[in-house]
Design a protein around this motif. Structure first.
Motif, short mmCIF file in Angstrom:
data_model
loop_
_atom_site.label_atom_id
_atom_site.label_comp_id
_atom_site.label_asym_id
_atom_site.label_seq_id
_atom_site.Cartn_x
_atom_site.Cartn_y
_atom_site.Cartn_z
N PRO A 162 -0.30 3.11 -5.36
CA PRO A 162 -0.56 1.73 -5.77
C PRO A 162 -1.71 1.59 -6.78
O PRO A 162 -1.73 0.66 -7.56
N ASP A 163 -2.65 2.55 -6.78
CA ASP A 163 -3.76 2.48 -7.74
C ASP A 163 -3.41 3.09 -9.09
O ASP A 163 -4.23 3.12 -9.99
N GLY A 164 -2.18 3.59 -9.22
CA GLY A 164 -1.72 4.12 -10.50
C GLY A 164 -1.82 5.62 -10.63
O GLY A 164 -1.35 6.18 -11.61
N GLY A 169 0.80 -1.22 0.00
CA GLY A 169 0.00 0.00 0.00
C GLY A 169 0.83 1.26 0.00
O GLY A 169 0.32 2.34 0.30
N LEU A 170 2.11 1.15 -0.35
CA LEU A 170 3.00 2.31 -0.35
C LEU A 170 3.14 2.89 -1.74
O LEU A 170 3.08 2.17 -2.74
N SER A 171 3.38 4.18 -1.80
CA SER A 171 3.65 4.85 -3.06
C SER A 171 5.15 4.78 -3.35
O SER A 171 5.96 4.55 -2.45
N ILE A 172 5.50 5.02 -4.61
CA ILE A 172 6.91 5.16 -4.98
C ILE A 172 7.11 6.54 -5.58
O ILE A 172 6.14 7.17 -6.03
N THR A 173 8.31 7.01 -5.57
CA THR A 173 8.63 8.31 -6.15
C THR A 173 9.63 8.10 -7.28
O THR A 173 10.62 7.39 -7.11
N ILE A 174 9.33 8.71 -8.43
CA ILE A 174 10.18 8.55 -9.61
C ILE A 174 10.46 9.91 -10.25
O ILE A 174 9.77 10.88 -9.97
N ALA A 175 11.46 9.95 -11.09
CA ALA A 175 11.70 11.10 -11.94
C ALA A 175 11.07 10.79 -13.28
O ALA A 175 11.26 9.71 -13.85
N LYS A 176 10.26 11.71 -13.77
CA LYS A 176 9.57 11.53 -15.05
C LYS A 176 9.77 12.82 -15.84
O LYS A 176 9.12 13.83 -15.57
#
Length: 78
Positions: free
Chosen positions: A66-68, A50-57
């Protein structure tokens, strides 16, 4: 559940001037495959918990839930 595709993340979100090396030794290919698998596993584990991730986009810092859903949380100075 949201399906995260790391291959698209790696290749589709690269800046236009980014050069992808295509000639790798067998050892480098194995290392790259191992890193990709570990990244995929870590993202799946985070989402499953249930955790979010952080990315460079591009030039943005994006939190992916988690739900997109994606939330821009900052920008990367160019």
């Amino acid at each position: 559940m949201f399906q995260w595709n790391l291959k698209n993340l790696v290749y589709n979100d690269m800046p236009a001037n980014y050069r992808i090396v295509t000639e790798l030794s067998d050892e480098e290919k194995k290392l790259a495959a191992s890193a990709l698998a570990a990244s995929r596993d870590a993202v799946c584990a985070a989402f499953a918990a249930g955790l979010s991730i952080t990315i460079a986009k591009g030039d943005k810092i994006v939190r992916v839930a988690p739900d997109g859903t994606e939330t821009v949380i900052g920008t990367i100075p160019v």
